[in-house]
Write an enzyme that holds these catalytic residues in place. Structure first.
Site, PDB file in Angstrom:
ATOM      1  N   SER A 157      44.752 100.066 -42.976  1.00  0.00           N
ATOM      2  CA  SER A 157      43.655 100.189 -42.020  1.00  0.00           C
ATOM      3  C   SER A 157      42.762  98.950 -42.053  1.00  0.00           C
ATOM      4  CB  SER A 157      42.878 101.469 -42.298  1.00  0.00           C
ATOM      5  OG  SER A 157      42.037 101.751 -41.228  1.00  0.00           O
ATOM      6  N   SER A 192      26.654 104.345 -47.280  1.00  0.00           N
ATOM      7  CA  SER A 192      28.022 104.416 -46.754  1.00  0.00           C
ATOM      8  C   SER A 192      28.792 105.448 -47.567  1.00  0.00           C
ATOM      9  CB  SER A 192      28.687 103.048 -46.880  1.00  0.00           C
ATOM     10  OG  SER A 192      30.082 103.205 -46.863  1.00  0.00           O
TER      11      SER A 192
HETATM   12  C1  LIG Z   1      29.084 102.373 -39.410  1.00  0.00           C
HETATM   13  C2  LIG Z   1      30.520 102.708 -39.467  1.00  0.00           C
HETATM   14  O1  LIG Z   1      31.300 102.153 -38.702  1.00  0.00           O
HETATM   15  N1  LIG Z   1      30.912 103.610 -40.393  1.00  0.00           N
HETATM   16  C3  LIG Z   1      32.329 103.996 -40.572  1.00  0.00           C
HETATM   17  C4  LIG Z   1      32.665 104.033 -42.047  1.00  0.00           C
HETATM   18  O2  LIG Z   1      31.826 105.001 -42.671  1.00  0.00           O
HETATM   19  P1  LIG Z   1      30.647 104.636 -43.686  1.00  0.00           P
HETATM   20  O3  LIG Z   1      30.274 105.952 -44.300  1.00  0.00           O
HETATM   21  O4  LIG Z   1      29.570 104.045 -42.862  1.00  0.00           O
HETATM   22  O5  LIG Z   1      31.196 103.638 -44.667  1.00  0.00           O
HETATM   23  O6  LIG Z   1      34.016 104.439 -42.229  1.00  0.00           O
HETATM   24  C5  LIG Z   1      34.297 105.758 -41.734  1.00  0.00           C
HETATM   25  C6  LIG Z   1      35.734 106.113 -42.078  1.00  0.00           C
HETATM   26  O7  LIG Z   1      36.652 105.242 -41.526  1.00  0.00           O
HETATM   27  C7  LIG Z   1      34.015 105.811 -40.233  1.00  0.00           C
HETATM   28  O8  LIG Z   1      34.246 107.110 -39.796  1.00  0.00           O
HETATM   29  C8  LIG Z   1      32.567 105.372 -39.967  1.00  0.00           C
HETATM   30  O9  LIG Z   1      32.323 105.292 -38.596  1.00  0.00           O
HETATM   31 MG   LIG Z   2      41.919 102.978 -38.549  1.00  0.00          MG
END
Ligand SMILES: CC(=O)N[C@H]1[C@@H](OP(=O)(O)O)O[C@H](CO)[C@@H](O)[C@@H]1O
Ligand SMILES: [Mg+2]
EC number: 5.4.2.3
Length: 540
Positions: free
Chosen positions: A75, A510
């Site tokens: 990914s 995150s």
């Molecule tokens: C701002 C952003 O793009 N966050 C992403 C990212 O999540 P975070 O929790 O922000 O790391 O990864 C996720 C999984 O792939 C996706 O669902 C999400 O949209």
């Molecule tokens: Mg993907």
């Protein structure tokens, strides 16, 4: 549990623990199954893959042989890292409980710990009785991905599960195969459960939707050197060239190469510019995929600037089209949009005020969006980063399939709705399917990207990732839009936001990286930048 069942359980656990020695756990830290699956260094994941295989088979048995998919993908990870994901089931079935089991098993340090853990899970789920479990595995084009298949298969074999290695697939294709495989002969017939079935489903729906259009759009697709390149080439063999012309770039399929760092969605979004090897021509449309082909976005060069059409614009376009079709068909169905807080405020206003349909805001992570989308007859769900699809409720499907048509216009609208249902991926975001649907709608609306882009103007925004020593001190509420802790910080952010016209901002940890994300919107680019930076200062 009878004595003989206890004996079988002990034997099976012992065999699994013995077999697990072939895939020793060398990861020094704990890993957690989050909204993106397990993400770690490839060398650490072979033990996780074996143990994930155990849980996948157990889950399948628990679900009366419904197949459970395991996707091995690079990914958006950097070279040397991989993601392992359970496909389909975990977004709908007792998620927290099974994610908890997974983490316990994957992080068990010793043979004794693993034994205790597995025995307890098997007892709770009445395993390992003969239950004909099915595990489907697939991987993307990164050379190292296929090495993680063996551990999954080994685990499934001990549990006597039927394990199918589908080799190279995109993430949405594996979702499709899991979802289309009949269980109990009661398949809701989304299509033939083969890769050919997947391509056929897409091409047939696309041809039907494009049949009356007199355009042949030409698109340049940046496949991010991922699996999308291989799969798009296969799909194009089935697509009538009079309906769509595609040129594929960045189609090296070993995405461990350096090239991924200068192509693909994340590059385009973060840098706000096209992949380094694409010189964007005026009046040509461009698409970028991510490496496992579940996300996409469009972009073009206007007279003075570069414009990106992201998940918010795609979702709004889908909503616009579906509302037209429902109206034309004379159906009464509630369409709703599900977004996260990262959706641009202008997209939320456009959908609520202009299209007059409800919007739900949920925490990031596709499963959260999918749950919320189930509340609508037709739930469109999209993350701003290009990941999303459309969910049709069983009652909406039945209303569409049984609707009595009173005019040719109604007949055409129902026919188009049926083809849209066939085209979109029923289980997750799908770059190939969504690109075809965008092209259908642009042809139907007679839009070029400029017209599409102008359905609403984004409020300038800025997203910053801040590395922090410990993100666990940040806790949130209200779909992760407000901080609960550290105490007092949210009030300070609110006070800052109040100073900006059209200001909106939030801070959240995150789920996938050890970082805090700061998002800010304000009337001008420099104000949104300023607001985001001042919040970063607050954090420090
Ligand atoms: C701002 C952003 O793009 N966050 C992403 C990212 O999540 P975070 O929790 O922000 O790391 O990864 C996720 C999984 O792939 C996706 O669902 C999400 O949209
Ligand atoms: Mg993907």
């Amino acid at each position: 549990m009878s004595d003989s069942e206890e004996d079988v359980l002990h034997e099976t656990v012992a065999e699994l623990v013995r077999e697990s020695d072939k895939f020793p756990k060398i990861c020094p830290t704990q890993i957690h199954y989050n909204i993106g699956g397990y993400r770690a260094s490839t060398e650490f994941l072979s033990s996780a893959a074996f143990r994930l295989g155990i849980i996948a088979a157990t889950l399948s048995a628990k679900l009366h042989s419904q197949p459970v998919g395991v996707m091995i993908t690079a990914s958006h990870t950097s070279p040397g890292e991989h993601v392992l994901k359970i496909v389909n089931v975990l977004s709908s079935y007792d998620t927290q409980k099974w994610e908890g089991y997974l983490d316990q098993v994957v992080n068990a340090d010793s043979a004794d710990e693993l034994t205790v853990c597995l025995s307890s899970i098997f007892k709770k789920s009445q395993m390992p009785a003969e239950k004909n479990a099915q595990v489907f595995v697939a991987y993307d084009t990164r050379t190292s991905s296929k090495h993680l298949v063996e551990p999954v298969m080994a685990a499934a074999k001990v549990l006597k599960a039927r394990c199918v290695d589908y080799h190279v697939l995109s993430t949405p294709q594996l979702h499709y195969l899991v979802k289309s495989t009949p269980v109990y002969n009661t398949a809701d017939s989304i299509g033939v459960p083969t890769e050919e079935g997947y391509f056929h489903r897409l091409s047939e729906a696309f041809h039907s939707l494009m049949a009356s259009k007199h355009v042949c759009p030409s698109v340049v697709v940046d496949a991010a050197n991922g699996v999308g390149a291989v799969k798009l080439k296969k799909l194009l063999k089935e697509i009538n060239q009079d309906f769509l012309q595609v040129e594929i770039v960045n189609d090296h399929t070993d995405c461990s190469s350096e090239l991924t760092t200068t192509s693909g969605i994340d590059y385009v979004l973060n840098q706000q510019r096209p992949p380094s090897n694409i010189s964007v021509q005026k009046d040509v449309r461009y698409v970028s995929f991510d490496a496992d082909a579940d996300r996409l976005l469009y972009y073009y060069n206007g007279s003075h600037s570069f414009h990106i059409l992201d998940g918010d614009k795609i979702a709004s376009l889908f909503a616009l089209y579906l509302l037209d079709l429902i109206r034309a068909a004379g159906l009464q169905l509630q369409v709703g949009l599900v977004q996260t807080a990262y959706a641009n405020g202008a997209s939320t206003s456009y959908v609520q005020k202009t299209l007059k349909i409800p919007v739900t805001c949920v925490s990031p992570g596709l499963k959260n969006l999918q749950w919320a989308a189930q509340a609508y007859d037709i739930g469109i769900y999209f993350e701003a980063n290009g990941h999303g699809s459309i969910l049709f409720s069983p009652s909406a499907l039945s209303a569409i399939n049984t609707h009595e048509v009173l005019s040719p216009a109604q007949f055409n609208a129902i026919k188009a709705l049926k083809s849209v249902i066939q085209l979109v991926n029923p289980a997750c975001g799908d770059a190939l399917a969504n690109m075809l649907l965008v092209e259908v709608i642009l042809a139907y609306k007679n839009f070029f990207l400029r017209e599409w882009n102008h359905i609403f103007a984004e409020i300038p925004s800025r997203l910053i990732k801040c590395d922090v020593p410990d993100r666990s001190i940040y806790t949130t509420t209200d779909a992760e839009r407000k901080l609960i802790t550290p105490e007092g910080l949210q009030q300070k952010i609110d006070a800052l936001v109040a100073k900006y016209t059209n200001g909106r901002a939030f801070v959240r940890p995150s789920d996938t990286e050890n970082a805090i994300r700061v998002y800010a919107e304000a009337s001008t680019r420099s104000e949104s930048e300023d607001l985001a930076l001042r919040i970063v200062e607050l954090l420090q």
